[in-house]
Scaffold this motif. Structure first.
Motif, PDB file in Angstrom:
ATOM      1  N   VAL A   1      -9.186  38.063 -52.137  1.00 21.25           N
ATOM      2  CA  VAL A   1      -7.801  38.168 -52.605  1.00 21.25           C
ATOM      3  C   VAL A   1      -7.392  37.071 -53.580  1.00 21.25           C
ATOM      4  O   VAL A   1      -6.292  37.110 -54.134  1.00 21.25           O
ATOM      5  CB  VAL A   1      -6.789  38.182 -51.435  1.00 21.25           C
ATOM      6  CG1 VAL A   1      -6.936  39.465 -50.621  1.00 21.25           C
ATOM      7  CG2 VAL A   1      -6.945  36.952 -50.552  1.00 21.25           C
ATOM      8  N   GLN A   2      -8.214  36.059 -53.781  1.00 20.91           N
ATOM      9  CA  GLN A   2      -7.871  35.055 -54.789  1.00 20.91           C
ATOM     10  C   GLN A   2      -9.122  34.296 -55.225  1.00 20.91           C
ATOM     11  O   GLN A   2     -10.191  34.437 -54.646  1.00 20.91           O
ATOM     12  CB  GLN A   2      -6.796  34.077 -54.294  1.00 20.91           C
ATOM     13  CG  GLN A   2      -7.279  32.985 -53.354  1.00 20.91           C
ATOM     14  CD  GLN A   2      -6.172  32.040 -52.895  1.00 20.91           C
ATOM     15  OE1 GLN A   2      -5.079  32.001 -53.462  1.00 20.91           O
ATOM     16  NE2 GLN A   2      -6.445  31.275 -51.840  1.00 20.91           N
ATOM     17  N   VAL A   3      -8.944  33.519 -56.303  1.00 20.84           N
ATOM     18  CA  VAL A   3     -10.001  32.632 -56.789  1.00 20.84           C
ATOM     19  C   VAL A   3      -9.645  31.230 -56.310  1.00 20.84           C
ATOM     20  O   VAL A   3      -8.480  30.846 -56.327  1.00 20.84           O
ATOM     21  CB  VAL A   3     -10.047  32.659 -58.337  1.00 20.84           C
ATOM     22  CG1 VAL A   3     -11.048  31.636 -58.863  1.00 20.84           C
ATOM     23  CG2 VAL A   3     -10.379  34.064 -58.819  1.00 20.84           C
ATOM     24  N   LEU A   4     -10.650  30.477 -55.885  1.00 14.01           N
ATOM     25  CA  LEU A   4     -10.351  29.159 -55.329  1.00 14.01           C
ATOM     26  C   LEU A   4     -10.832  28.028 -56.236  1.00 14.01           C
ATOM     27  O   LEU A   4     -12.008  27.934 -56.573  1.00 14.01           O
ATOM     28  CB  LEU A   4     -11.013  29.011 -53.955  1.00 14.01           C
ATOM     29  CG  LEU A   4     -10.715  27.686 -53.235  1.00 14.01           C
ATOM     30  CD1 LEU A   4      -9.240  27.589 -52.870  1.00 14.01           C
ATOM     31  CD2 LEU A   4     -11.579  27.534 -52.000  1.00 14.01           C
TER      32      LEU A   4
ATOM     33  N   GLU B   1      -7.044  36.649 -64.340  1.00 14.30           N
ATOM     34  CA  GLU B   1      -5.931  37.478 -64.811  1.00 14.30           C
ATOM     35  C   GLU B   1      -6.391  38.932 -64.976  1.00 14.30           C
ATOM     36  O   GLU B   1      -5.703  39.858 -64.540  1.00 14.30           O
ATOM     37  CB  GLU B   1      -5.393  36.938 -66.130  1.00 14.30           C
ATOM     38  CG  GLU B   1      -4.112  37.637 -66.565  1.00 14.30           C
ATOM     39  CD  GLU B   1      -3.669  37.204 -67.953  1.00 14.30           C
ATOM     40  OE1 GLU B   1      -4.510  37.238 -68.877  1.00 14.30           O
ATOM     41  OE2 GLU B   1      -2.498  36.842 -68.121  1.00 14.30           O
ATOM     42  N   GLU B   2      -7.550  39.103 -65.569  1.00 17.56           N
ATOM     43  CA  GLU B   2      -8.084  40.458 -65.741  1.00 17.56           C
ATOM     44  C   GLU B   2      -8.283  41.156 -64.396  1.00 17.56           C
ATOM     45  O   GLU B   2      -8.028  42.349 -64.252  1.00 17.56           O
ATOM     46  CB  GLU B   2      -9.443  40.402 -66.452  1.00 17.56           C
ATOM     47  CG  GLU B   2      -9.350  40.308 -67.958  1.00 17.56           C
ATOM     48  CD  GLU B   2     -10.701  39.906 -68.548  1.00 17.56           C
ATOM     49  OE1 GLU B   2     -10.679  39.319 -69.632  1.00 17.56           O
ATOM     50  OE2 GLU B   2     -11.751  40.182 -67.916  1.00 17.56           O
ATOM     51  N   ALA B   3      -8.762  40.388 -63.420  1.00 15.19           N
ATOM     52  CA  ALA B   3      -9.043  40.979 -62.108  1.00 15.19           C
ATOM     53  C   ALA B   3      -7.774  41.135 -61.277  1.00 15.19           C
ATOM     54  O   ALA B   3      -7.811  41.704 -60.181  1.00 15.19           O
ATOM     55  CB  ALA B   3     -10.050  40.113 -61.356  1.00 15.19           C
ATOM     56  N   GLY B   4      -6.659  40.598 -61.772  1.00 13.95           N
ATOM     57  CA  GLY B   4      -5.407  40.665 -61.016  1.00 13.95           C
ATOM     58  C   GLY B   4      -5.417  39.781 -59.785  1.00 13.95           C
ATOM     59  O   GLY B   4      -4.712  40.039 -58.809  1.00 13.95           O
ATOM     60  N   LEU B   5      -6.225  38.716 -59.820  1.00 17.55           N
ATOM     61  CA  LEU B   5      -6.322  37.830 -58.655  1.00 17.55           C
ATOM     62  C   LEU B   5      -5.588  36.518 -58.914  1.00 17.55           C
ATOM     63  O   LEU B   5      -5.777  35.898 -59.966  1.00 17.55           O
ATOM     64  CB  LEU B   5      -7.794  37.506 -58.362  1.00 17.55           C
ATOM     65  CG  LEU B   5      -8.662  38.652 -57.854  1.00 17.55           C
ATOM     66  CD1 LEU B   5     -10.133  38.252 -57.914  1.00 17.55           C
ATOM     67  CD2 LEU B   5      -8.259  39.035 -56.432  1.00 17.55           C
ATOM     68  N   PRO B   6      -4.766  36.061 -57.969  1.00 17.08           N
ATOM     69  CA  PRO B   6      -4.164  34.724 -58.104  1.00 17.08           C
ATOM     70  C   PRO B   6      -5.256  33.653 -58.055  1.00 17.08           C
ATOM     71  O   PRO B   6      -6.312  33.874 -57.460  1.00 17.08           O
ATOM     72  CB  PRO B   6      -3.253  34.597 -56.889  1.00 17.08           C
ATOM     73  CG  PRO B   6      -3.225  35.912 -56.221  1.00 17.08           C
ATOM     74  CD  PRO B   6      -4.380  36.719 -56.720  1.00 17.08           C
ATOM     75  N   VAL B   7      -4.976  32.516 -58.692  1.00 17.39           N
ATOM     76  CA  VAL B   7      -5.888  31.373 -58.598  1.00 17.39           C
ATOM     77  C   VAL B   7      -5.245  30.345 -57.672  1.00 17.39           C
ATOM     78  O   VAL B   7      -4.146  29.855 -57.954  1.00 17.39           O
ATOM     79  CB  VAL B   7      -6.135  30.740 -59.978  1.00 17.39           C
ATOM     80  CG1 VAL B   7      -6.969  29.469 -59.849  1.00 17.39           C
ATOM     81  CG2 VAL B   7      -6.845  31.736 -60.893  1.00 17.39           C
TER      82      VAL B   7
END
Ligand code: FES
Lengths: 137, 369
Positions: free
Chosen positions: B172-175, B197-203
């Protein structure tokens, strides 16, 4: 005030503690150098089982660089955020005005007296020869 | 005779909050040193045995400051079957998830391959930890979701890892971590933001990490307590860098989560940024709007360690500025500065705000139905 027999003295040697539930309340009884202290086993900060923490001493300092380390084995440090409490009184050291753990008087009574009293615990076979640790609640 | 007592097995006070919550910062640990080997090519297993891991931090065997409790963890969090705190799924389920009615738990593994000088090894370890998160955690408990750990110092391989995991519902996110070789807005990290951003994942930017720089902006301090406070200073410079390098402007759909560094400082940082931006705007013309606007639109905050001011109104003032829709509840389990869900929010919060704080914001941000 009810009194509760919690253990024969030889089951609680100096430096040890016993975690119990008495009347639904989590309580720990400590033997510090032959003296007994009862403490609520719930930290007033966020509710951790306080008495599962380590027993430490009290570090104090009058001046930078001077450290006095006293009350060895008489301070309980909470297993979560490390707040320190005096086992004898339940006093907190980081915020003594707002926080205190409830302390329960504990002491030793001879077997003869606990057998007679109205406070004999059924789960401990009480014999007259031995002494017993008793907590008042 | 009405005396009843029994040996107490209590590990904490009984459940008081039964409402479902999200926990947006959980730290799973490996039970053994070699637990990642099944996910690592032989070449890297051998490399680890022969050379070990070489971090950016010099002269370092372990963390540069001793932690307050063993493994920086709660003393009651050792699994009964042995191993370090946070290494047992069944014990985590019992002690954290079930007890607190956690409906969504976001995993943030630490000490996993980020901040390593050998970028190929870093990428291999991060990929391994991501496989391990699925195998050991998220596939076994649907409440748990993983963060994609990436080799942060090499933006390109990090972006490749993100693209490979994109669309996988386990993640669900990038860490990222707050301490890196350079401030987080710098160009080497942009491929990470682009891929996220492309993957729609929050960082998510979690406090900590070893970038080879001193732990505070003014050098190496004497005490661990200064490192603890330093996390928020570090996060502030990371956030300032993200704004001023124009990351939010370039990646307008990017969502950032500030993890475990507090949020009380957010308004003052934003006010200061706005003020100097008005005067020095021409130095950074790529920053087209007042910095506070980017921060309020694109940044979320996990709550642990929850701000705890003497006057609770002060807390509400801060939250009102940040927005009740921007806070994500977190415990930091099993770490020692854990926040107990039932104890962090004072009375006097509306039901809607409470729900958003404990669960709603997280579900929305992480796209959990
Ligand atoms: S719960 Fe004991 S110090 Fe926080």
């Amino acid at each position: 005030m009810a009194r509760h027999v919690i253990a024969p003295v030889n089951e609680l040697p100096p430096g040890t503690r016993k975690l119990l539930e008495i009347d639904g309340r989590p309580i720990a009884v400590f033997n510090i150098k032959g003296e007994y202290f009862g403490l609520m086993n719930r930290c007033p900060h966020q509710g951790a089982a306080l008495c599962e923490g380590p027993l430490i001493g009290l570090a104090q300092s009058r001046d930078p660089g001077e450290i006095e380390y006293t009350k060895l084995g008489e301070i309980i440090r909470c297993p979560w955020h490390g707040w320190e409490f005096d086992i004898r009184t339940g006093q907190s050291y980081c915020d003594p005005r707002r926080f205190r753990v409830k302390a329960y008087p504990a002491h030793v009574e001879p077997g003869a007296s606990v057998v007679k009293g109205p406070y004999v615990a059924e789960t401990i076979p009480v014999t007259v020869e031995s002494d017993y640790v008793v907590v008042e609640l | 005779m009405n005396i009843q007592f029994r040996e107490s097995q209590e590990t904490a006070s009984p459940l008081t909050s039964k409402t479902a919550i999200a926990d947006c910062d959980i730290h799973p640990a490996r039970a053994t040193r070699t637990e990642l080997y099944p996910y690592l090519a032989k070449r890297w297993q051998h490399h680890l045995e022969v050379y070990g891991v070489h971090a950016y931090q010099g002269m370092m065997e372990g963390p540069p400051y001793p932690k307050a409790q063993p493994n920086a963890s709660r003393r009651d969090a050792y699994p009964p079957e042995g191993g370090p705190q946070g290494s047992s799924l069944s014990f985590m389920q019992k002690q954290l998830l079930d007890r607190n009615n956690v409906q969504l738990g976001v995993l943030n593994p630490l000490g996993t391959g980020q901040g390593i000088r050998n970028h190929e090894l870093s990428a291999a370890l991060c990929s391994a930890i991501n496989d391990w998160q699925i195998d050991k955690w998220t596939s076994k408990d649907k409440r748990l979701k993983a963060s994609i750990v990436v080799g942060n110092e090499d933006g390109l391989s990090a972006a490749a890892e993100i693209r490979e995991r994109a669309g996988d519902k386990n993640f669900v996110q990038v860490l990222l971590l707050s301490r890196n070789v350079e401030p987080l807005g710098q160009r080497r990290y942009w491929p990470i933001y682009q891929a996220a951003e492309e993957a729609g994942l929050p960082v998510g930017v979690h406090a900590f990490g070893f970038g080879g720089n001193p732990i505070t902006p003014s050098g190496w301090p004497s005490y661990y307590i200064e490192e603890m406070v330093g996390h928020s200073q570090c996060q502030q410079s990371a956030l300032a860098s993200l704004v001023l390098e124009g990351v939010f402007e370039r990646f307008p759909k990017l969502k950032m989560v500030m993890i475990e560094a507090g949020f009380g400082w957010a308004p003052s940082l934003a006010w200061r940024l706005d003020k100097v931006w008005q005067r020095l705007r021409s130095e950074v013309p790529h920053v087209k709007r007042p910095p506070s606007e980017y921060i309020r639109e694109q940044v979320w905050w996990t709550t642990q360690p929850m701000e705890d001011p003497e006057r609770r109104e002060d807390l509400f003032d801060v939250i009102n500025w940040i927005g009740w829709d921007r806070l994500l509840f977190a415990t930091d389990y099993p770490h020692w500065d854990y926040d107990e869900p039932s104890r962090v929010l004072p009375a006097g919060v509306s039901e809607a705000n409470r729900e958003a704080f404990y669960l709603g914001n997280a579900k929305k941000l992480y796209g959990i139905a």
